[in-house]
Enzyme design. Structure first.
Site, PDB file in Angstrom:
ATOM      1  N   THR A 187      50.837  74.383 -53.956  1.00  0.00           N
ATOM      2  CA  THR A 187      50.794  75.102 -52.682  1.00  0.00           C
ATOM      3  C   THR A 187      49.636  75.963 -52.415  1.00  0.00           C
ATOM      4  O   THR A 187      49.142  76.603 -53.292  1.00  0.00           O
ATOM      5  CB  THR A 187      52.187  75.925 -52.421  1.00  0.00           C
ATOM      6  OG1 THR A 187      52.414  76.425 -53.775  1.00  0.00           O
ATOM      7  CG2 THR A 187      53.264  74.848 -52.250  1.00  0.00           C
TER       8      THR A 187
ATOM      9  N   GLY B 162      56.381  77.681 -52.498  1.00  0.00           N
ATOM     10  CA  GLY B 162      57.597  76.728 -52.868  1.00  0.00           C
ATOM     11  C   GLY B 162      57.203  75.850 -54.161  1.00  0.00           C
ATOM     12  O   GLY B 162      58.242  75.057 -54.356  1.00  0.00           O
TER      13      GLY B 162
ATOM     14  N   ASP C 259      51.846  77.227 -65.112  1.00  0.00           N
ATOM     15  CA  ASP C 259      51.842  77.958 -63.960  1.00  0.00           C
ATOM     16  C   ASP C 259      50.517  78.735 -63.845  1.00  0.00           C
ATOM     17  O   ASP C 259      50.247  79.817 -63.212  1.00  0.00           O
ATOM     18  CB  ASP C 259      52.982  79.217 -63.989  1.00  0.00           C
ATOM     19  CG  ASP C 259      53.170  79.805 -62.622  1.00  0.00           C
ATOM     20  OD1 ASP C 259      52.790  79.173 -61.493  1.00  0.00           O
ATOM     21  OD2 ASP C 259      53.636  80.676 -62.461  1.00  0.00           O
TER      22      ASP C 259
END
Length: 739
Positions: A275, A216, A340
């Site tokens: 996460t 998430g 990312d």
């Protein structure tokens, strides 16, 4: 506590004390009274700590996610080998319920296979025949199915002392009876239901504790890993990977250390990310649990942390004590990550001869394109080299353990930059494997790039199923010829990597990226499924292709091998989905597959037949009249579609075949469009309502853009027919997602 060269805190590893375990007691009884031992049938999933630690003594089973705690995904089995693998045939196939992405690694214990499909559905199958023994559907609520970034996938289960454990997509951890599939307990792992937490990863079990993380980060959550008692489901401990509200006391010293690496007060409001959504490994001798953490939230470092700090522990490998969750050391692969570049990719533990010394190492090939070898006792970096095209950093400095950033090439905060790898990574979640005989690691590598630029001010979107990253990614062109060229630049490879020499040994190129995980075996074989719908076997030492067979769909998951009654089997979980065909639908069409979820199991001289692929052409319905003809207005609606809808239905409304292709909407769906998008008419199927987020005018603008794209598709089909293309027009196309 002492510290390593990177300043990472260390603690002294606990030594394992010799003990007379239940497993040794059982072995003693079996040796003394063999008839008694044979008379006692094994209970389903009778797996405990001693059995997992000694997994190499049972090569016929695959009892944990990576087969052993070290997650090497290597099997010593060699009845199937380089000399006879060409005789592999289908032994059995089992059709899964939901034709979406399939990413699970099956667990096989004493002749029973436990695995999962989309929507976290659990299956128990006879490993010899594929016969269903039981099935469990956690019934994830439809509205929750839209709250993850990357499809409703699940990477599998864990088993322990007669129980099967699964993390449901909506954040529940569930324990099932291994004999019947009956639910024994469930617990909610989500700390904040106002945020889009999901679970897609497989649990691990260490010393009676079930370990599970969450996903998430793209939606703005705070990362953590939790440990639960395997018998009761009671929370044992939780380790947060990023700090929380700076106005409140830090949970522990690790969070105090992490807090000093963040700036401003925006990060905790946005969640921070980090996460733990996939990889873990465990060393029983050192008693260390290793976890990989995800990207930061937002991606834009200037917005989330004033452009400052390493932002621990995002994009990091962290070592913890499995009994308590106490921090031991960390290594951050991408300090201050803003691309990312997650470090959630597969972690492998091995003992390697490096510079004449046997070293206990940890290996990872994360998204950022460098292959890392760490001392797993201390976290010290031993080596790191590029295994794919990379421009965000020139190299990794061994003295400091830090990357040397290439500001000119990859800092997009002030001007757009073409960054390599792209956000989909040089290696994504698909597991790699290590073969001790060849000394090679087999990586599902990919060559990718994307153009990034920063947004100027923070923007929060209240809708839980919409991603806000603080960056702009330029829209793909609509011109199919240009898209085809871009897709061809995304190259997938099976890469055999020497972790000692830090260089490639051999590679095989594929049609596209997002190919499956790998398995290596004692038969000098490497097995892998492909995005373009095949299952394959290569010689582990040379890379020679020795066998391939059609799968009728893209294969992403890591295969497994096992043995029952003297027969060796190889299983692939097949099913197309995930990030690539959802978000990058126009590029993923190069794979030319559709989702068809199956378990495919092979053996020597297998005679089963694979059903024909379901890829019948779909007719374009009667086209609606385009009433919005202003080019600027259509471009605006295109931006709204790509921002709110493209992450599932594909950029520019070109589906990758997993989610319905909206260019194929019929009269009924056009009439229901506002009710679907605003009123939640299809919420139970995972299509969220956007009331309060989008206006009536915006929704109608999206519909008009879809009509425009339907007309564009018709022109493409007619042009293909006129050019004599095999894709014959008559207003049809193989739009596998149009359903």
């Amino acid at each position: 506590m002492p510290a390593n060269k990177n300043g990472n805190t260390l603690s002294t590893p606990h030594s394992r004390q010799p003990r007379f375990t239940p497993a040794l007691l059982a072995l003693s009884c079996a040796l003394s009274f063999p008839a008694l031992a044979q008379a006692a049938p094994a209970a389903p999933a009778a797996v405990d700590f001693d059995r997992l630690v000694a997994a190499d003594r049972e090569p016929g089973n695959w009892m944990s996610h990576g087969r052993t705690y070290g997650e090497q995904r290597y099997s010593p089995l060699k009845r199937i080998n380089e000399k006879n693998v060409a005789k592999l045939g289908l032994a059995w196939t089992y059709k899964l319920d939901v034709d979406r992405g399939v990413e699970a690694t099956p667990i096989v214990v004493d002749g029973v296979m436990y695995t999962t499909g989309a929507k976290s559905i659990v299956y128990a199958l006879d490993a010899r025949s594929g016969k269903q023994l039981w099935k469990f559907d956690p019934e994830v609520p439809g509205p929750r199915l839209s709250e993850g970034c990357c499809d409703v996938v699940n990477r599998g289960v864990a088993v322990w002392q007669g129980k099967v454990y699964v993390g449901a997509y909506d954040g529940r951890l569930i324990a099932l009876d291994a004999a019947s599939g009956r639910k024994l307990w469930e617990t909610d792992t989500v700390i904040d239901h106002d945020r889009s937490y999901t679970i897609t990863g497989a649990p691990r079990i260490v010393k009676g504790k079930v370990l599970i993380g969450n996903g998430g980060a793209e939606y703005g959550v705070r990362g953590y890993i939790s440990a639960y008692d395997a018998d009761s489901g009671k929370l044992a401990w939780r380790f947060y990977t990023v700090p929380g509200n700076p106005a409140e006391p830090a949970e522990n010293k690790a969070m105090e250390m992490a807090r000093a690496t963040w700036s401003g007060d925006e990060y905790w409001k946005q969640g921070g990310g980090g996460t733990v959504w996939d990889s873990m490994a465990y060393d029983p001798e050192l008693d260390l649990l290793y976890i990989g953490t995800g990207n930061a939230s937002w991606w834009n470092r200037k917005l989330r942390s004033q452009g400052k700090g390493d932002n621990l522990f995002v994009s990091s490998i962290v070592a913890l004590r499995p009994d308590s969750g106490d921090y031991v050391w960390h290594y951050q692969v991408t300090p201050g990550d803003m691309w990312d570049f997650t470090a959630t990719q597969h972690i492998i533990l091995a003992d390697l001869d490096i510079a004449g010394e046997k070293r206990k190492v940890l290996m990872q090939a994360p998204k950022n394109g460098f292959f890392y070898v760490l001392d797993r006792t201390t976290g010290k970096l031993l080596s790191a080299e590029k295994f794919a095209p990379v421009n965000w950093a020139t190299h990794i400095d061994l003295a400091s353990g830090r990357p040397v950033f290439d500001e000119k090439a990859a800092n997009y905060l002030d001007e757009p930059k073409l960054v390599m790898p792209a956000f989909i990574g040089a290696h994504n979640w698909q597991p790699m494997s290590f073969n001790p005989a060849t000394g090679l690691v087999y990586i599902p590598m990919q060559e990718t790039a994307n153009l990034l630029s920063a947004t100027g001010t923070p923007e929060r979107i209240a809708h839980k199923s919409v991603v806000n990253l603080g960056i702009d990614v330029p829209d793909l062109p609509e011109d199919p010829k240009v898209v085809k060229d871009i897709a061809a630049s995304f190259k997938g490879r099976l890469l055999a990597w020497d972790p000692v020499k830090q260089k490639a040994a051999w590679s095989q190129e594929y049609r596209t990226i997002y190919n499956g995980g790998t398995l290596s075996t004692g038969g000098n074989l490497v097995f892998q499924g492909t995005a373009d719908g095949r299952v394959t076997a290569y010689a582990a030492d040379s890379g020679k292709l020795l066998w391939e067979s059609p799968a009728n769909t893209g294969v992403m998951a890591g295969p497994v091998t096992y043995e029952v009654d003297g027969e060796q089997y190889v299983t692939f979980m097949a099913g197309w989905g995930g990030t690539f065909p959802l978000i990058l639908g126009p590029l993923s069409q190069r794979a030319k597959v559709r989702p068809e979820a199956r378990v495919l199991t092979y053996k020597l001289n297998g005679k089963a037949k694979l059903p024909a692929p379901q890829n019948q052409p779909q007719a374009l319905p009667r086209l609606q009249q385009l009433t919005l003809t202003d080019e600027a207005a259509l471009a605006h609606s295109r931006g709204i579609f790509n921002g709110f809808c493209g992450s599932c239905h594909g950029l520019n409304a070109v589906s990758g075949g997993v989610i319905p292709d909206l260019r194929y909407l019929d009269d009924e769906k056009h009439a229901q469009f506002q009710s679907i998008v605003l009123g939640g008419l299809r919420a139970t199927k995972g299509m969220p309502p956007f009331a309060g987020t989008l206006s009536l005018d915006q929704v109608e603008g999206i519909r008009q853009y879809l009509i425009k794209r339907s007309h564009d598709l018709q022109k493409e089909l007619e042009a293909s027919a006129a050019a004599g293309s095999p894709a014959k027009a008559s207003k049809t196309a193989s739009a596998s997602g149009a359903r």
